[in-house]
Design an enzyme around this catalytic site. Structure first.
Site, PDB file in Angstrom:
ATOM      1  N   LYS A   1      65.343  14.284  65.696  1.00  0.00           N
ATOM      2  CA  LYS A   1      66.152  13.754  64.605  1.00  0.00           C
ATOM      3  C   LYS A   1      66.883  14.879  63.883  1.00  0.00           C
ATOM      4  O   LYS A   1      68.032  14.731  63.470  1.00  0.00           O
ATOM      5  CB  LYS A   1      65.255  13.002  63.626  1.00  0.00           C
ATOM      6  CG  LYS A   1      65.949  12.490  62.374  1.00  0.00           C
ATOM      7  CD  LYS A   1      64.938  11.811  61.456  1.00  0.00           C
ATOM      8  CE  LYS A   1      65.577  11.356  60.151  1.00  0.00           C
ATOM      9  NZ  LYS A   1      64.573  10.758  59.233  1.00  0.00           N
ATOM     10  N   GLN A   2      66.201  16.006  63.702  1.00  0.00           N
ATOM     11  CA  GLN A   2      66.742  17.108  62.915  1.00  0.00           C
ATOM     12  C   GLN A   2      66.044  18.388  63.344  1.00  0.00           C
ATOM     13  O   GLN A   2      65.142  18.372  64.180  1.00  0.00           O
ATOM     14  CB  GLN A   2      66.502  16.854  61.431  1.00  0.00           C
ATOM     15  CG  GLN A   2      65.031  16.705  61.061  1.00  0.00           C
ATOM     16  CD  GLN A   2      64.827  16.292  59.627  1.00  0.00           C
ATOM     17  OE1 GLN A   2      65.433  16.844  58.736  1.00  0.00           O
ATOM     18  NE2 GLN A   2      63.966  15.324  59.403  1.00  0.00           N
TER      19      GLN A   2
ATOM     20  N   GLU B   1      60.259  14.345  62.922  1.00  0.00           N
ATOM     21  CA  GLU B   1      59.972  12.968  62.505  1.00  0.00           C
ATOM     22  C   GLU B   1      60.155  11.920  63.596  1.00  0.00           C
ATOM     23  O   GLU B   1      59.618  10.820  63.485  1.00  0.00           O
ATOM     24  CB  GLU B   1      60.798  12.566  61.272  1.00  0.00           C
ATOM     25  CG  GLU B   1      60.408  13.302  60.009  1.00  0.00           C
ATOM     26  CD  GLU B   1      61.115  12.773  58.773  1.00  0.00           C
ATOM     27  OE1 GLU B   1      62.272  12.338  58.888  1.00  0.00           O
ATOM     28  OE2 GLU B   1      60.502  12.791  57.698  1.00  0.00           O
TER      29      GLU B   1
ATOM     30  N   TRP C   1      59.715  17.140  50.588  1.00  0.00           N
ATOM     31  CA  TRP C   1      59.692  18.600  50.689  1.00  0.00           C
ATOM     32  C   TRP C   1      61.040  19.196  50.296  1.00  0.00           C
ATOM     33  O   TRP C   1      61.287  20.380  50.513  1.00  0.00           O
ATOM     34  CB  TRP C   1      59.331  19.043  52.113  1.00  0.00           C
ATOM     35  CG  TRP C   1      60.373  18.726  53.164  1.00  0.00           C
ATOM     36  CD1 TRP C   1      61.252  17.682  53.160  1.00  0.00           C
ATOM     37  CD2 TRP C   1      60.634  19.461  54.351  1.00  0.00           C
ATOM     38  NE1 TRP C   1      62.054  17.722  54.287  1.00  0.00           N
ATOM     39  CE2 TRP C   1      61.687  18.800  55.037  1.00  0.00           C
ATOM     40  CE3 TRP C   1      60.080  20.611  54.919  1.00  0.00           C
ATOM     41  CZ2 TRP C   1      62.195  19.255  56.254  1.00  0.00           C
ATOM     42  CZ3 TRP C   1      60.589  21.055  56.136  1.00  0.00           C
ATOM     43  CH2 TRP C   1      61.627  20.382  56.791  1.00  0.00           C
ATOM     44  N   ASP C   2      61.913  18.359  49.697  1.00  0.00           N
ATOM     45  CA  ASP C   2      63.278  18.807  49.436  1.00  0.00           C
ATOM     46  C   ASP C   2      63.352  20.004  48.492  1.00  0.00           C
ATOM     47  O   ASP C   2      64.370  20.705  48.466  1.00  0.00           O
ATOM     48  CB  ASP C   2      64.104  17.643  48.884  1.00  0.00           C
ATOM     49  CG  ASP C   2      64.230  16.521  49.893  1.00  0.00           C
ATOM     50  OD1 ASP C   2      65.313  16.347  50.450  1.00  0.00           O
ATOM     51  OD2 ASP C   2      63.218  15.827  50.125  1.00  0.00           O
TER      52      ASP C   2
END
Length: 819
Positions: free
Chosen positions: A613-614, A493, A354-355
């Site tokens: 995680k983020q 994630e 998805w970057d």
């Protein structure tokens, strides 16, 4: 050292792969890592060349199972050139190696302005004497099929001969990522070599399953003199050209190697080998190649450069350099997506995630033709996404979390935890929010470029099919009187199931649900805008029944967003998870960025804990302005005031390990508005992510393209509050003392080079002279119209003015002589 160069002193085996990634040269068509020309792949060095979109699929045995993975292929090494010396009448010395030779000086210089990598060295070779070597390489931005290496040898105190071996090496595998070592890596087959007198060797091969033909031709010449001997040696997997040249003090030897690369994916060729031989035979010498290469980069810098003073600006320019090497104007002619690790290494197998969500906002206002091409990559794979949705009994389009050549789901089924050595099931394919990212990019591109034609055709098809998927996936729950989306994984994630569940997936991920509601709302808005004939044509083309649209409207207003104790919940049940003893884990481990791996190695699971995680919920603040976010929540029936958002930001900041390079970026942008005093800490982390390799070795496997592009977007969009909507540029600047001055140019609605500059207390908008219409600029407290040829200087309100200065802006991993 200038703001345009990065220098590396000495030869440090432990840092060599990181340097190779950061010194990669490319042109959007292909790229080559910054490895030493004489070194083959091993534990220290890793030469790698990657062509955009060149994938191959292999089957491997993993954890007792047969799995299939598709990889971006490491192509034959065109760069290889080694040398050895002998005094007159003496014996040949061993081939030079930076790892074993007696180095006196050794330096790499990456010149961003000229897009060249120069290596200078001096070494003493036994009883022969001291040799100086200067090498400059380029991957041509003017002609995307060419690369070149110039080597100048200088004997300081001896006379004799130097033997040069220039090679096209087809004996390569994919071996850049150590944790993939159990997977198949031999992608090239049917390697053939040949020669064309007097100075050219060639190599052709094919990928083993995708059957892509790859051909290279290399011309190696000694400039200005004749070689004592020259021999072309085609071998089984290596095409070698050996030259012997006399050398003496005051008579430097200059060797030019020019290489052409073609694949069967290219247009307007009949045969890749014939095309490569023809191109290299007509290519000019190195000096002329360099001149037109530098000129091509000058044009790119004029369109895209970003000016920020100090160390932060220097890093931003490096990031922009790597974005342009991966996604250049040449990309507009290719059927490729946004590889998460650039064309710089083999991590993530070169897949597209998805970057683009972090990349396109910058490209939209500089290279809209590239943005459109990247969206076309998704459009061409729309039928595959529709088949994927149908396979699980859903309507619309379900795009894969990881995409490669043809748009099928490329997410691995198993992944290795290097801490425990165990292969574990991978459920990240449940990140269906990638569809919302694609829809968001469609909308943002069309708004920025004013590309109504695209929005009404291909863009509309993608947007409606993604909305259709969300409408079908959402299920009404009478207990809550709301629609719910179950069984997904969010951007976090870490969490892919509930602690006591045997089935993967989570319910009502807030980010997923809110962005799904946004997609449905935008799809309905678009349908209202479309001319009746186009709407009917579109319905017929995608077989959509307009009778179902009232349900879309209902779902868009009644999707569930979970809350707990005045905070937006990451997903339903998040507050029921256990608290983690963060201090204990930080004390026990050097880094807890990959907390999931640490806990699994201890026999535990991160699924049990309130740990991310983020950024997940906070990603909403990255995509949408505060006003847009309030409107989204209000439409869903929730009140999202500043206090709720501040509490939410505080809550997740304390529970995030930042295991992704995107995390610092998102937190920095969000905190620039929510908690300004702490924003720089996270912005600095985003800037350092690759130059300092904060993920502990991952940058050597490829740069993090989304994070790099995201830092550019952070300045262009985050600090300015820039948005393109309603045929205007909307600006809502925020002060960030460490980045209080900046400037860049935009391509907007036919205007090339709209200048945006911020200086103390002022925001300056300049529109270049042209025949285009004036630009409307909207701030929170006023609107102005700037005509072509005019510059408008806006005084900012006092609360938006922060003191200038660069206290705290030094990046700790940016010493004066090397990054």
């Amino acid at each position: 050292m200038s703001d345009w160069t990065w220098e590396y002193e000495g030869c440090d085996p432990a840092a060599e792969r990181l340097r190779e990634s950061l010194c990669t040269l490319g042109n959007g068509y292909f790229a080559t890592r910054g490895s030493a020309p004489e070194c083959r792949a091993g534990l220290v060095h890793y030469p790698g060349t990657y062509a955009a979109g060149c994938y191959n699929r292999l089957e491997s045995a993993v954890a007792g199972r047969r799995v299939v993975n598709e990889d971006l292929v490491n192509l034959p090494n065109w760069l290889f050139l080694r040398f050895r010396l002998r005094r007159a009448g003496g014996a040949w010395r061993p081939w030079f190696s930076p790892d074993t030779s007696a180095l006196l000086d050794y330096r790499h210089t990456l010149d961003l302005r000229r897009a060249t990598l120069t290596r200078t060295l001096r070494f003493r070779d036994g009883d022969v004497g001291v040799l100086g070597v200067g090498q400059t390489r380029l991957v041509h931005m003017g002609d995307p099929h060419l690369a070149a290496l110039r080597t100048v040898f200088t004997a300081e105190d001896w006379s004799g001969e130097i033997e040069i071996e220039s090679c096209l090496d087809g004996d390569v595998i994919n071996g850049n990522v150590h944790r993939y070592r159990a997977l198949g890596g031999s992608h090239l087959t049917r390697v053939r070599t040949g020669a064309q007198e007097p100075d050219t060797v060639c190599l052709s091969c094919r990928t083993s399953t995708s059957d892509i033909g790859v051909s290279m031709a290399a011309r190696t010449v000694v400039a200005g003199r004749s070689a004592a001997s020259s021999e072309l040696r085609p071998a089984r997997r290596r095409a070698v050209h050996r030259l012997v040249v006399r050398i003496a003090p005051g008579r430097p030897v200059e060797v030019e190697k020019t290489v052409a690369l073609h694949t069967s994916r290219d247009t307007a060729i009949s045969d890749p080998l014939e095309a490569a031989l023809d191109r290299v035979s007509t290519a000019p010498g190195f000096s002329e190649l360099l001149d037109c290469h530098v000129a091509a980069w000058e044009r790119l810098w004029r369109r895209a450069d970003i000016q920020v003073p100090g160390p932060a600006g220097r890093v931003l320019r490096l990031h922009l350099f790597h974005v342009l090497q991966t996604l250049s104007p040449h990309t507009a002619d290719l059927d490729v997506g946004v590889p998460a690790r650039g064309l710089h290494g083999e991590a993530y197998r070169g897949h597209v995630f998805w970057d683009e969500l972090f990349v396109l906002p910058y490209l939209n206002l500089h290279f809209p033709e590239v943005s459109r091409a990247l969206l076309n990559y998704r459009y061409r794979r729309l039928p595959r996404a529709c088949r994927a949705a149908a396979a699980i009994g859903r309507a619309g389009a379900m795009y894969p979390w990881q995409s490669g050549s043809d748009g099928r789901e490329e997410t691995q089924e198993w992944h290795l935890n290097p801490h425990s050595g165990r292969w574990l099931p991978d459920h990240s394919r449940l990140q269906h929010h990638v569809g919302s990212a694609i829809a968001y990019n469609v909308w943002q591109y069309c708004e920025a470029a004013g590309d109504t034609e695209y929005l009404h055709t291909r863009g509309a098809e993608m947007l409606l099919q993604i909305a259709r998927f969300w409408a079908d996936l959402a299920v009404f729950d009478p207990d809550t009187d709301r629609y719910r989306i179950r069984g997904v994984v969010g951007p976090d994630e870490y969490h892919d199931r509930y602690p006591d569940s045997t089935s993967p997936g989570l319910d009502d991920n807030a980010y997923t649900n809110v962005t799904a509601a946004w997609v449905l709302t935008r799809a309905l808005d678009l349908l209202r805008r479309l001319p009746a004939w186009r709407r009917e044509e579109l319905f017929e083309r995608i077989r959509l029944d307009g009778d179902g649209l009232p349900k879309w409207e209902e779902i868009a207003r009644r999707l569930l967003v979970p809350f707990h104790r005045g905070v937006i919940s990451q997903f339903e049940g998040y507050d029921d998870l256990a608290e983690l003893d963060w201090d204990a884990y930080r004390a026990r481990y050097d880094s807890i960025r990959r907390l999931d791996r640490i806990l699994e190695a201890e026999g535990d699971t991160v699924n049990r804990y309130k740990a991310s995680k983020q950024a997940d919920v906070l990603m909403l603040g990255y995509l949408f302005s505060p006003a847009e976010l309030r409107d989204l929540f209000r439409r869903l029936g929730y009140d999202l005031d500043d206090e709720v958002w501040r509490r939410t930001a505080d809550y997740y900041l304390r529970r995030t390990s930042h295991g992704s390079t995107l995390s610092g970026l998102v937190h920095g942008l969000v905190l620039a508005r929510a908690r300004r005093a702490e924003a720089w800490q996270y912005v600095r982390e985003a800037l350092e992510a690759d130059i300092a390799d904060i993920q502990g070795g991952t940058t050597g496997e490829g740069i993090h393209l989304g994070a790099m592009a995201g830092t550019l977007d952070l300045v262009q969009r985050g600090l300015t509050g820039l948005a393109t909507r309603e045929d205007a540029l909307w600006l809502d600047p925020v002060p960030l003392p460490a980045l209080s001055q900046y400037g860049f140019s935009l391509r907007y609605r036919g205007h090339w080079g709209v200048g945006v500059r911020r200086r103390r207390g002022q925001l300056e908008i300049g529109v270049p002279d042209s025949e285009e219409s004036p630009i409307r600029v909207v701030l929170a407290d006023r609107a102005v119209t700037v005509a072509p040829g005019e510059t408008c200087t806006l005084e900012l309100p006092a609360e938006l003015i922060s003191p200038d200065g660069h206290a705290g802006t030094r990046l700790p991993h940016d010493p004066p002589d090397r990054p």
